[in-house]
Write a protein that holds these residues in place. Structure first.
Motif, PDB file in Angstrom:
ATOM      1  N   ASP A  49      52.052  25.021  24.554  1.00 51.43           N
ATOM      2  CA  ASP A  49      52.976  24.008  24.047  1.00 51.43           C
ATOM      3  C   ASP A  49      52.801  22.673  24.782  1.00 51.43           C
ATOM      4  OD1 ASP A  49      54.916  23.098  22.278  1.00 51.43           O
ATOM      5  OD2 ASP A  49      56.551  23.619  23.647  1.00 51.43           O
ATOM      6  N   ARG A  50      51.548  22.233  24.926  1.00 54.37           N
ATOM      7  CA  ARG A  50      51.168  20.950  25.543  1.00 54.37           C
ATOM      8  C   ARG A  50      51.487  20.856  27.025  1.00 54.37           C
ATOM      9  NH1 ARG A  50      53.769  17.557  20.798  1.00 54.37           N
ATOM     10  NH2 ARG A  50      55.410  18.884  21.548  1.00 54.37           N
ATOM     11  N   GLU A  51      51.742  21.985  27.678  1.00 55.07           N
ATOM     12  CA  GLU A  51      52.052  22.016  29.102  1.00 55.07           C
ATOM     13  C   GLU A  51      51.024  22.891  29.815  1.00 55.07           C
ATOM     14  OE1 GLU A  51      56.001  23.016  31.766  1.00 55.07           O
ATOM     15  OE2 GLU A  51      56.113  23.013  29.599  1.00 55.07           O
ATOM     16  N   TRP A  52      50.522  22.444  30.964  1.00 58.18           N
ATOM     17  CA  TRP A  52      49.517  23.177  31.728  1.00 58.18           C
ATOM     18  C   TRP A  52      50.179  24.022  32.811  1.00 58.18           C
ATOM     19  CZ3 TRP A  52      44.727  23.691  30.123  1.00 58.18           C
ATOM     20  CH2 TRP A  52      44.223  22.760  29.229  1.00 58.18           C
ATOM     21  N   PHE A  53      49.838  25.308  32.827  1.00 59.61           N
ATOM     22  CA  PHE A  53      50.330  26.241  33.830  1.00 59.61           C
ATOM     23  C   PHE A  53      49.166  26.673  34.702  1.00 59.61           C
ATOM     24  CE2 PHE A  53      53.292  26.487  30.379  1.00 59.61           C
ATOM     25  CZ  PHE A  53      54.520  26.685  30.976  1.00 59.61           C
ATOM     26  N   MET A  54      49.426  26.831  35.994  1.00 58.29           N
ATOM     27  CA  MET A  54      48.393  27.328  36.895  1.00 58.29           C
ATOM     28  C   MET A  54      48.677  28.792  37.191  1.00 58.29           C
ATOM     29  SD  MET A  54      46.960  25.906  40.523  1.00 58.29           S
ATOM     30  CE  MET A  54      46.767  24.278  39.828  1.00 58.29           C
ATOM     31  N   GLY A  55      47.597  29.561  37.272  1.00 55.89           N
ATOM     32  CA  GLY A  55      47.747  30.972  37.554  1.00 55.89           C
ATOM     33  C   GLY A  55      46.481  31.569  38.117  1.00 55.89           C
ATOM     34  N   GLN A  56      46.496  32.886  38.198  1.00 55.42           N
ATOM     35  CA  GLN A  56      45.380  33.630  38.773  1.00 55.42           C
ATOM     36  C   GLN A  56      44.874  34.645  37.764  1.00 55.42           C
ATOM     37  OE1 GLN A  56      46.046  35.139  42.682  1.00 55.42           O
ATOM     38  NE2 GLN A  56      44.475  36.690  42.502  1.00 55.42           N
ATOM     39  N   LEU A  57      43.548  34.756  37.689  1.00 53.67           N
ATOM     40  CA  LEU A  57      42.897  35.735  36.821  1.00 53.67           C
ATOM     41  C   LEU A  57      42.867  37.069  37.551  1.00 53.67           C
ATOM     42  CD1 LEU A  57      41.332  36.152  34.160  1.00 53.67           C
ATOM     43  CD2 LEU A  57      39.270  35.537  35.406  1.00 53.67           C
ATOM     44  N   ASP A  58      43.512  38.086  36.991  1.00 51.40           N
ATOM     45  CA  ASP A  58      43.538  39.409  37.606  1.00 51.40           C
ATOM     46  C   ASP A  58      42.291  40.204  37.236  1.00 51.40           C
ATOM     47  OD1 ASP A  58      45.925  38.989  38.908  1.00 51.40           O
ATOM     48  OD2 ASP A  58      47.121  40.213  37.541  1.00 51.40           O
ATOM     49  N   ASP A  59      42.068  41.299  37.943  1.00 49.50           N
ATOM     50  CA  ASP A  59      40.896  42.144  37.722  1.00 49.50           C
ATOM     51  C   ASP A  59      40.824  42.682  36.298  1.00 49.50           C
ATOM     52  OD1 ASP A  59      40.067  41.772  40.341  1.00 49.50           O
ATOM     53  OD2 ASP A  59      41.023  43.619  41.055  1.00 49.50           O
ATOM     54  N   ASP A  60      41.985  42.909  35.656  1.00 50.85           N
ATOM     55  CA  ASP A  60      41.997  43.445  34.293  1.00 50.85           C
ATOM     56  C   ASP A  60      41.819  42.359  33.225  1.00 50.85           C
ATOM     57  OD1 ASP A  60      44.446  42.157  34.245  1.00 50.85           O
ATOM     58  OD2 ASP A  60      45.621  43.967  33.844  1.00 50.85           O
ATOM     59  N   GLY A  61      41.655  41.093  33.658  1.00 47.23           N
ATOM     60  CA  GLY A  61      41.449  39.997  32.723  1.00 47.23           C
ATOM     61  C   GLY A  61      42.707  39.241  32.348  1.00 47.23           C
ATOM     62  N   SER A  62      43.874  39.758  32.738  1.00 53.70           N
ATOM     63  CA  SER A  62      45.119  39.057  32.440  1.00 53.70           C
ATOM     64  C   SER A  62      45.270  37.852  33.365  1.00 53.70           C
ATOM     65  CB  SER A  62      46.311  40.004  32.587  1.00 53.70           C
ATOM     66  OG  SER A  62      46.421  40.462  33.917  1.00 53.70           O
ATOM     67  N   VAL A  63      46.162  36.947  32.981  1.00 51.59           N
ATOM     68  CA  VAL A  63      46.422  35.751  33.777  1.00 51.59           C
ATOM     69  C   VAL A  63      47.910  35.713  34.113  1.00 51.59           C
ATOM     70  CG1 VAL A  63      46.319  33.236  33.891  1.00 51.59           C
ATOM     71  CG2 VAL A  63      44.549  34.502  32.643  1.00 51.59           C
ATOM     72  N   ILE A  64      48.221  35.640  35.399  1.00 55.42           N
ATOM     73  CA  ILE A  64      49.592  35.540  35.874  1.00 55.42           C
ATOM     74  C   ILE A  64      49.793  34.117  36.386  1.00 55.42           C
ATOM     75  CG2 ILE A  64      51.358  36.478  37.411  1.00 55.42           C
ATOM     76  CD1 ILE A  64      50.158  38.563  35.477  1.00 55.42           C
ATOM     77  N   CYS A  65      50.627  33.349  35.700  1.00 57.59           N
ATOM     78  CA  CYS A  65      50.887  31.958  36.088  1.00 57.59           C
ATOM     79  C   CYS A  65      52.144  31.892  36.933  1.00 57.59           C
ATOM     80  CB  CYS A  65      51.056  31.091  34.849  1.00 57.59           C
ATOM     81  SG  CYS A  65      49.573  31.012  33.819  1.00 57.59           S
ATOM     82  N   TRP A  66      52.192  30.898  37.807  1.00 54.35           N
ATOM     83  CA  TRP A  66      53.358  30.758  38.679  1.00 54.35           C
ATOM     84  C   TRP A  66      54.110  29.451  38.484  1.00 54.35           C
ATOM     85  CZ3 TRP A  66      48.466  31.682  40.864  1.00 54.35           C
ATOM     86  CH2 TRP A  66      47.779  30.550  41.306  1.00 54.35           C
ATOM     87  N   ALA A  67      53.508  28.448  37.875  1.00 56.30           N
ATOM     88  CA  ALA A  67      54.220  27.178  37.730  1.00 56.30           C
ATOM     89  C   ALA A  67      53.574  26.296  36.678  1.00 56.30           C
ATOM     90  CB  ALA A  67      54.253  26.439  39.058  1.00 56.30           C
ATOM     91  N   SER A  68      54.374  25.381  36.152  1.00 54.23           N
ATOM     92  CA  SER A  68      53.868  24.357  35.248  1.00 54.23           C
ATOM     93  C   SER A  68      53.399  23.169  36.065  1.00 54.23           C
ATOM     94  CB  SER A  68      54.974  23.911  34.296  1.00 54.23           C
ATOM     95  OG  SER A  68      54.573  22.733  33.619  1.00 54.23           O
TER      96      SER A  68
END
Length: 80
Positions: A49-68
Motif C-alpha cells: 500500500d505504497r509503504e516500505w517495510f523492513m524485515g528479515q528473510l527467514d530460512d523457509d522463505g517467509s519475510v518477517i517485517c518489524w517496521a515501516s
C-alpha cells in the motif's frame, strides 16, 4: 537499487511467500500483501500500500517485517 544500497547481489523476490509485520502487541503479526519485495542478503524491503517495510528473510522463505520506513524507496534503502 544495487548502486544506492551498495549491495551488488540485491534482487527482487517472488510473492509466493508469507510476509508479515509485527504489531504493537508482542508476538502478534499482521499479514502484508506486497506488490514489491526486494532482498539485500538476509534483509528485505517490502512495499505494501505504497509503504516500505523492513524485515528479515527467514530460512523457509517467509519475510518477517518489524517496521515501516515510509513511502520513499531511496530513504528506506539508506536505512538498511
Amino acid at each position: 537499487m544495487r548502486t544506492l544500497s551498495g549491495d551488488p547481489s540485491a534482487t527482487p523476490l517472488s510473492f509466493d511467500r508469507l510476509v508479515v509485520v509485527e504489531t504493537a502487541r508482542q508476538g502478534d503479526y499482521e499479514p502484508l500483501q506486497p506488490d514489491v519485495i526486494l532482498a539485500f542478503h538476509e534483509l528485505c524491503l517490502v512495499r505494501d500500500d505504497r509503504e516500505w517495510f523492513m524485515g528479515q528473510l527467514d530460512d523457509d522463505g517467509s519475510v518477517i517485517c518489524w517496521a515501516s520506513y515510509g513511502s520513499d524507496l531511496a530513504e528506506a534503502i539508506r536505512s538498511l
